[in-house]
Design an enzyme around this catalytic site. Structure first.
Site, PDB file in Angstrom:
ATOM      1  N   LYS A  54     -27.922 -20.057 -32.604  1.00  0.00           N
ATOM      2  CA  LYS A  54     -28.151 -19.383 -31.318  1.00  0.00           C
ATOM      3  C   LYS A  54     -28.605 -20.400 -30.269  1.00  0.00           C
ATOM      4  O   LYS A  54     -28.128 -20.396 -29.136  1.00  0.00           O
ATOM      5  CB  LYS A  54     -29.201 -18.275 -31.491  1.00  0.00           C
ATOM      6  CG  LYS A  54     -28.661 -17.083 -32.268  1.00  0.00           C
ATOM      7  CD  LYS A  54     -29.751 -16.121 -32.729  1.00  0.00           C
ATOM      8  CE  LYS A  54     -29.162 -15.050 -33.648  1.00  0.00           C
ATOM      9  NZ  LYS A  54     -30.162 -14.160 -34.237  1.00  0.00           N
ATOM     10  N   GLN A  98     -36.605 -13.840 -34.179  1.00  0.00           N
ATOM     11  CA  GLN A  98     -35.716 -13.779 -35.338  1.00  0.00           C
ATOM     12  C   GLN A  98     -36.353 -12.934 -36.443  1.00  0.00           C
ATOM     13  O   GLN A  98     -37.482 -13.182 -36.846  1.00  0.00           O
ATOM     14  CB  GLN A  98     -35.419 -15.205 -35.847  1.00  0.00           C
ATOM     15  CG  GLN A  98     -34.404 -15.259 -36.976  1.00  0.00           C
ATOM     16  CD  GLN A  98     -33.019 -14.788 -36.539  1.00  0.00           C
ATOM     17  OE1 GLN A  98     -32.532 -15.137 -35.480  1.00  0.00           O
ATOM     18  NE2 GLN A  98     -32.384 -13.968 -37.376  1.00  0.00           N
ATOM     19  N   ASP A 121     -31.887  -8.606 -27.678  1.00  0.00           N
ATOM     20  CA  ASP A 121     -31.434  -8.197 -29.015  1.00  0.00           C
ATOM     21  C   ASP A 121     -31.148  -6.687 -29.050  1.00  0.00           C
ATOM     22  O   ASP A 121     -30.499  -6.193 -29.975  1.00  0.00           O
ATOM     23  CB  ASP A 121     -32.539  -8.512 -30.041  1.00  0.00           C
ATOM     24  CG  ASP A 121     -32.111  -9.574 -31.044  1.00  0.00           C
ATOM     25  OD1 ASP A 121     -30.903  -9.855 -31.124  1.00  0.00           O
ATOM     26  OD2 ASP A 121     -32.986 -10.105 -31.750  1.00  0.00           O
TER      27      ASP A 121
END
Ligand code: NAD
Length: 296
Positions: A54, A98, A121
């Protein structure tokens, strides 16, 4: 092999190229550079690998990228303070924590702490609620959004299609069911959401025009369960071994790939299918957030 391979890596490159143009236009028009903060807690190898990809993609797009790494022993309060800092920083348009987090941290508390307008997200209840209500201002969760984008770009007709999803997680199965069932382009499908309580999984799968496997069980979906010509999306990323030569894990999906490719009309590989699309959607959400706050 008869199925067409849905090449997520190639599709995501095309999306990232489009985003690159948008980033340049944003910079030229407003001097805005999209900012993404990625936060990793601990050293879980899979998480490290996801975050690395990412961050590399954000760099390649010319984002302002801030990477935070906290030890696995960090207190929840430290992570909350880190999120708070980025919530308040006008150069940051997106915050990614994450998952999964170490056991002593409450995932829900952490997700709630991210400002919904920076939740690229798409896991915050505000964005999930907006998704449920069909509100176009929602940040869509990246994996479901990537799957829909892939299906649309491949010309798969979803309107009226029977979609069967295996797995009801909050990050894949549930939001995908809502997204594909919604009225409008890339939706209007008749969706069945299956899970561990489903009585006859095979029978449901056999009805699917579009079958999405997101259970995290290697080889769960057998080729005999696939309707000839169906579109098969394999979300599963399972570490099934270790390649001594490359030093990398051997990955396998939730679908018995080789045999399934003989029956399906289209199928995604693992790796190189849904994974790259997920990252592309994260970047897309961040650019959109930057566009919404151009003065920052
Ligand atoms: P999860 O463990 O949170 O949820 C799995 C779901 O599958 C559960 O709802 C469970 O009910 C269902 N399930 C499990 N075994 C089943 C069975 N035998 N029959 C029917 N249903 C069953 O998992 P998740 O976070 O949604 O991830 C699922 C898989 O997708 C994992 O392999 C994960 O690594 C992968 N994943 C990939 C991406 C990507 O970008 N490629 C993104 C997210 C998750």
């Amino acid at each position: 092999m008869s199925a067409k391979i849905l090449d997520g890596a190639a599709l995501s490159r095309a999306i990232l190229d489009e985003l690159g143009e948008e980033v340049a236009a944003l910079r030229a028009a407003h001097g805005t550079v999209p900012g993404l903060a990625t936060i990793l807690v601990g050293e879980d190898p899979a998480s490290v690998s996801y975050v690395t990809r990412k961050v590399a993609t954000a760099h390649a797009l010319g984002f302002h990228e801030v990477q935070e790494t906290l030890p696995a022993t960090a207190h929840e309060a430290e992570l909350l303070a880190c999120i708070e800092r980025h919530n308040a920083d006008p150069r940051i348009h997106g915050i990614l924590v994450q998952l999964p987090l170490p056991r002593h941290m409450e995932e829900r508390t952490i997700i709630h702490a991210i400002a919904p307008e920076k939740d690229v997200d798409g896991f915050h209840p505000v964005n999930l609620g907006k998704l449920l209500m069909g509100d176009a201002t929602a940040f869509l969760p990246c994996t479901p959004a990537g799957i829909r984008e892939m299906l649309m770009r491949a010309g798969v007709r979803l309107d009226g299609a029977e979609v069967v999803i295996v797995g009801r997680s909050n990050i894949v199965g549930k939001p995908l069911a809502v997204l594909l069932g919604q009225k409008g382009p890339g939706g209007n499908a008749t969706v069945t959401l299956t899970h561990t309580g489903t009585r006859d999984l095979a029978a449901h799968c056999r009805r699917a025009d579009v079958l999405v496997a997101a259970a995290g069980v290697p080889g769960l979906v057998r080729s005999e369960w696939i309707k000839p010509g169906a579109v098969v999306i394999d979300v599963g990323v399972n570490r099934v071994g270790f390649n001594e030569k490359t030093g990398k894990p051997i990955l396998s999906g939730d679908v018995e790939f080789a045999a399934a490719a003989e029956v399906a009309g289209m199928i995604t590989p693992v790796p190189g299918g849904v994974g790259p699309m997920t990252i592309a959607m994260l970047m897309k959400n961040t650019v959109r957030s930057a566009r919404q706050h151009p003065a920052a």
